[in-house]
Design an enzyme around this catalytic site. Structure first.
Site, PDB file in Angstrom:
ATOM      1  N   ALA A 206     -36.437  43.784 -63.584  1.00  6.81           N
ATOM      2  CA  ALA A 206     -35.847  42.418 -63.861  1.00  6.81           C
ATOM      3  C   ALA A 206     -35.392  41.524 -62.379  1.00  6.81           C
ATOM      4  CB  ALA A 206     -34.761  42.349 -64.709  1.00  6.81           C
ATOM      5  N   ASN A 207     -34.602  40.729 -62.296  1.00 10.49           N
ATOM      6  CA  ASN A 207     -34.150  40.047 -61.205  1.00 10.49           C
ATOM      7  C   ASN A 207     -32.798  39.384 -61.604  1.00 10.49           C
ATOM      8  OD1 ASN A 207     -34.475  37.289 -61.834  1.00 10.49           O
ATOM      9  ND2 ASN A 207     -36.713  37.611 -62.233  1.00 10.49           N
ATOM     10  N   ARG A 208     -32.241  39.084 -60.425  1.00 12.48           N
ATOM     11  CA  ARG A 208     -30.638  38.478 -60.465  1.00 12.48           C
ATOM     12  C   ARG A 208     -30.629  37.014 -61.007  1.00 12.48           C
ATOM     13  NH1 ARG A 208     -30.742  41.263 -55.386  1.00 12.48           N
ATOM     14  NH2 ARG A 208     -29.735  42.850 -55.474  1.00 12.48           N
TER      15      ARG A 208
END
Length: 400
Positions: A206-208
């Protein structure tokens, strides 16, 4: 000149309403204030009178005002009534038609639209009684802005209940005051948030991304009169009001939801879609084997949602807008992405760790089109959304 009646409730967030009054007057909106007794424990009427350049009203039983049925006059002379901060007590009184003070009488007597900016302790906001009151008020047609998540000034607790920032409230005010709905009749697709690409039943790539910018854009497009479908990856923020939201997990699910929503006039791809995913998902949790060697992770490329929309042979939206989250040479990378994807506009920003943009409430963007680059100063993401939607409406008008 448009006029709002600002009802200031009794909470520490009342001080933020001084900034709201100043910003509103800077935008040419006249402000008249009503303060509850509790509000006056936090901010003086003189402060609001000085900034609004108008009388501040506090007393239901004022001989001078009520001899002329003051609460009726106040409720009818404004174009919009705004309640900020809207405490749990104010929401309860409004939901149940209680008019035992000037604020309650004005709200019960008004025939104008009402915008509410709640502010209270997170547990008070999540209490079943408050939730019932909010749903009743929404059913009655009241509009809400916020509350946001954050730390509470009075208790140090964190959670949902913090009053929306003055810029957010002002954007909602301007949207409700605007007789012109520049995107009326338009169908808009907005993607937002991250995607989660599963490695096994426990882990994922995932990412932020928080989804704050994409969700704000969806809300701004709805306020501009559009029929909006928001396709959101996993986020912890609430769905925008007045928007149809489809929740997805992976990039493939997001693409499927977007294609199912076509045709549309405008597509705004603000989601931070994972570029790659594991080529297979483990049926069981991957375990350490004791040899201290990390397992090999084979990746495959995810579908490109922006390019799919921009190069769609039969159902390409009239305007396709992409986002470029970069950590270096932001504008150069955005120009390359614009040409590579075939979209009409790229909104580029610097998301390097030092900027704090991912997960934050502010953004600094560059609008990159085939013709030029326009750079905007740092501003709340809600204001970025409102300005972007206004610019999109201008582009569509010129296109016609």
């Amino acid at each position: 000149m448009k006029r709002i009646l600002l009802i200031v409730g009794g909470g520490i967030a009342a001080y933020k309403c001084l900034e709201l009054v100043r910003r509103a007057r800077d935008r040419g909106i006249a402000v008249r204030c009503v303060m509850t007794d509790a509000a006056q424990q936090f901010v003086t009427p003189l402060s609001f009178a000085s900034l609004s350049a108008d009388t501040v009203y506090t007393d239901l039983f004022s001989l001078n005002e009520e001899s002329e049925i003051g609460h009726i006059r106040l409720s009818r002379e404004a174009d919009l009534v705004v309640v900020a901060p809207a405490t749990a007590d104010l929401l309860a009184k409004l939901a149940n038609g209680i008019a035992d003070n000037l604020a309650g009488a004005v709200l019960l007597a008004t025939d104008k639209p009402v915008l509410v900016a709640p502010a209270m302790n997170p547990r008070m906001w999540s209490h079943p009684a408050t939730r019932r009151n909010v749903e009743r008020l929404r059913d009655d047609g009241l509009r809400f802005v916020g509350p946001n998540r954050g730390e509470m000034a009075e208790s140090g607790e964190a959670g949902e209940g913090r009053m929306a920032e003055p810029a957010e409230i002002l954007a909602a005010i301007e949207a409700m005051l605007s007789a012109d709905k520049p995107l009326a009749g338009k169908r808009v697709i907005v993607t937002s948030g991250p995607t989660h690409e599963p490695i096994d039943p426990v882990r994922y790539l995932a990412n932020r991304s928080s989804g704050k910018q994409g969700h704000a854009i969806a809300a701004a497009a709805a306020a501009a009169g559009a029929q909006v479908t928001l396709v959101s990856g996993p986020v912890s923020i609430p769905d925008p009001q007045g928007v149809t939201t489809i929740h997805v997990e992976t990039a493939r699910e997001m693409l499927a939801a977007v294609e199912e929503t076509l045709p549309a006039d405008i597509a705004i791809c603000a989601a931070a879609v994972a570029d790659w995913r594991p080529d297979s998902e483990g049926a069981q949790k991957m375990k350490k084997e004791g040899n201290k060697q990390a397992p090999e992770l084979s990746l495959v490329e995810n579908p490109d949602i922006l390019r799919t929309l921009a190069q769609h042979h039969t159902l390409r939206p009239t305007l396709v807008v992409g986002f470029a989250a970069e950590t270096e040479t932001v504008v150069d990378h955005a120009r390359a992405k614009l040409e590579r994807k075939g979209c009409d506009l790229i909104v580029a920003n610097d998301v390097s760790h030092a900027t704090g943009i991912m997960g934050g409430d502010h953004n600094t963007v560059h609008l990159v089109s085939p013709a030029d680059v326009e750079s905007w100063e740092d501003m709340p993401k809600t204001e970025v959304a409102a300005r972007l939607v206004a610019r999109i409406a201008e582009i569509l008008k010129a296109h016609r």
